[in-house]
Design a protein around this motif. Structure first.
Motif, PDB file in Angstrom:
ATOM      1  N   SER A  12       0.793  -1.232   0.000  1.00  0.00           N
ATOM      2  CA  SER A  12       0.000   0.000   0.000  1.00  0.00           C
ATOM      3  C   SER A  12       0.827   1.285   0.000  1.00  0.00           C
ATOM      4  O   SER A  12       0.261   2.375  -0.048  1.00  0.00           O
ATOM      5  CB  SER A  12      -0.921   0.009   1.219  1.00  0.00           C
ATOM      6  OG  SER A  12      -0.176  -0.069   2.410  1.00  0.00           O
ATOM      7  N   SER A  13       2.142   1.179   0.031  1.00  0.00           N
ATOM      8  CA  SER A  13       2.973   2.394   0.079  1.00  0.00           C
ATOM      9  C   SER A  13       3.336   2.956  -1.283  1.00  0.00           C
ATOM     10  O   SER A  13       3.826   4.071  -1.380  1.00  0.00           O
ATOM     11  CB  SER A  13       4.259   2.113   0.861  1.00  0.00           C
ATOM     12  OG  SER A  13       3.955   1.944   2.216  1.00  0.00           O
ATOM     13  N   GLY A  14       3.107   2.197  -2.324  1.00  0.00           N
ATOM     14  CA  GLY A  14       3.472   2.719  -3.632  1.00  0.00           C
ATOM     15  C   GLY A  14       2.814   1.949  -4.758  1.00  0.00           C
ATOM     16  O   GLY A  14       2.242   0.878  -4.559  1.00  0.00           O
ATOM     17  N   GLY A  15       2.884   2.528  -5.924  1.00  0.00           N
ATOM     18  CA  GLY A  15       2.396   1.861  -7.122  1.00  0.00           C
ATOM     19  C   GLY A  15       0.915   1.545  -7.085  1.00  0.00           C
ATOM     20  O   GLY A  15       0.091   2.319  -6.597  1.00  0.00           O
ATOM     21  N   ILE A  16       0.585   0.362  -7.566  1.00  0.00           N
ATOM     22  CA  ILE A  16      -0.815  -0.057  -7.663  1.00  0.00           C
ATOM     23  C   ILE A  16      -1.465  -0.145  -6.280  1.00  0.00           C
ATOM     24  O   ILE A  16      -2.615   0.244  -6.096  1.00  0.00           O
ATOM     25  CB  ILE A  16      -0.925  -1.408  -8.407  1.00  0.00           C
ATOM     26  CG1 ILE A  16      -0.501  -1.221  -9.863  1.00  0.00           C
ATOM     27  CG2 ILE A  16      -2.339  -1.972  -8.324  1.00  0.00           C
ATOM     28  CD1 ILE A  16      -0.343  -2.511 -10.632  1.00  0.00           C
ATOM     29  N   GLU A  22      -6.081   4.488  -2.135  1.00  0.00           N
ATOM     30  CA  GLU A  22      -6.740   5.782  -2.308  1.00  0.00           C
ATOM     31  C   GLU A  22      -8.113   5.624  -2.966  1.00  0.00           C
ATOM     32  O   GLU A  22      -9.079   6.275  -2.560  1.00  0.00           O
ATOM     33  CB  GLU A  22      -5.848   6.719  -3.122  1.00  0.00           C
ATOM     34  CG  GLU A  22      -4.602   7.133  -2.357  1.00  0.00           C
ATOM     35  CD  GLU A  22      -3.590   7.882  -3.201  1.00  0.00           C
ATOM     36  OE1 GLU A  22      -3.690   7.859  -4.457  1.00  0.00           O
ATOM     37  OE2 GLU A  22      -2.673   8.478  -2.609  1.00  0.00           O
ATOM     38  N   PHE A  23      -8.223   4.739  -3.950  1.00  0.00           N
ATOM     39  CA  PHE A  23      -9.494   4.501  -4.635  1.00  0.00           C
ATOM     40  C   PHE A  23     -10.557   4.009  -3.660  1.00  0.00           C
ATOM     41  O   PHE A  23     -11.680   4.522  -3.626  1.00  0.00           O
ATOM     42  CB  PHE A  23      -9.299   3.483  -5.766  1.00  0.00           C
ATOM     43  CG  PHE A  23     -10.582   3.049  -6.399  1.00  0.00           C
ATOM     44  CD1 PHE A  23     -11.179   3.819  -7.385  1.00  0.00           C
ATOM     45  CD2 PHE A  23     -11.207   1.867  -6.002  1.00  0.00           C
ATOM     46  CE1 PHE A  23     -12.381   3.423  -7.967  1.00  0.00           C
ATOM     47  CE2 PHE A  23     -12.400   1.466  -6.579  1.00  0.00           C
ATOM     48  CZ  PHE A  23     -12.992   2.247  -7.558  1.00  0.00           C
ATOM     49  N   LYS A  40       3.563   7.422   3.556  1.00  0.00           N
ATOM     50  CA  LYS A  40       3.648   8.766   4.125  1.00  0.00           C
ATOM     51  C   LYS A  40       2.711   9.747   3.449  1.00  0.00           C
ATOM     52  O   LYS A  40       2.694  10.920   3.794  1.00  0.00           O
ATOM     53  CB  LYS A  40       5.093   9.262   4.054  1.00  0.00           C
ATOM     54  CG  LYS A  40       6.043   8.406   4.867  1.00  0.00           C
ATOM     55  CD  LYS A  40       7.472   8.866   4.754  1.00  0.00           C
ATOM     56  CE  LYS A  40       8.366   7.936   5.557  1.00  0.00           C
ATOM     57  NZ  LYS A  40       9.761   8.229   5.436  1.00  0.00           N
ATOM     58  N   THR A  41       1.897   9.277   2.497  1.00  0.00           N
ATOM     59  CA  THR A  41       1.055  10.208   1.747  1.00  0.00           C
ATOM     60  C   THR A  41      -0.430  10.085   2.054  1.00  0.00           C
ATOM     61  O   THR A  41      -1.184  10.992   1.766  1.00  0.00           O
ATOM     62  CB  THR A  41       1.259  10.030   0.228  1.00  0.00           C
ATOM     63  OG1 THR A  41       0.895   8.699  -0.142  1.00  0.00           O
ATOM     64  CG2 THR A  41       2.702  10.292  -0.163  1.00  0.00           C
ATOM     65  N   ILE A  42      -0.875   8.972   2.637  1.00  0.00           N
ATOM     66  CA  ILE A  42      -2.294   8.804   2.946  1.00  0.00           C
ATOM     67  C   ILE A  42      -2.523   9.178   4.407  1.00  0.00           C
ATOM     68  O   ILE A  42      -1.925   8.602   5.308  1.00  0.00           O
ATOM     69  CB  ILE A  42      -2.760   7.358   2.679  1.00  0.00           C
ATOM     70  CG1 ILE A  42      -2.610   7.018   1.198  1.00  0.00           C
ATOM     71  CG2 ILE A  42      -4.211   7.177   3.118  1.00  0.00           C
ATOM     72  CD1 ILE A  42      -2.968   5.591   0.833  1.00  0.00           C
TER      73      ILE A  42
END
Length: 83
Positions: A12-16, A22-23, A40-42
């Motif tokens: 869940s930290s990057g890519g798909i 997020e979706f 670190k973004t959500i």
């Protein structure tokens, strides 16, 4: 976390995995994100970050322990099958 619309996403930290997290958050789901490095973004309160490297699970017993530990952290989660 009590939500019958709960999804677990690995990577869940990057890519798909990040995009899927997020979706589903935008769609109203609660998301448990599992990754070896923190996301670190959500910053949604319906997002639970679990730092865990699934590559380290070398046996069925280790995976069972991981699922049982996960179940203990989340309200209303039931591990239905330990194959």
């Amino acid at each position: 976390m009590k939500n019958k619309n709960l999804i677990i996403i690995t990577g869940s930290s990057g890519g798909i995995g990040k995009e899927l997290s997020e979706f589903f958050l935008e769609a109203g789901y609660s998301v448990i994100g599992i990754d070896k490095s923190p996301n670190k973004t959500i910053s949604d309160n319906k997002f639970i970050q679990i730092e865990f490297n699934l590559e380290e699970v070398k046996s069925e017993e280790a995976f069972k322990k991981f699922l049982i530990d996960l179940e203990a952290k989340i309200d209303n989660m039931k591990v239905l099958s330990l194959i």
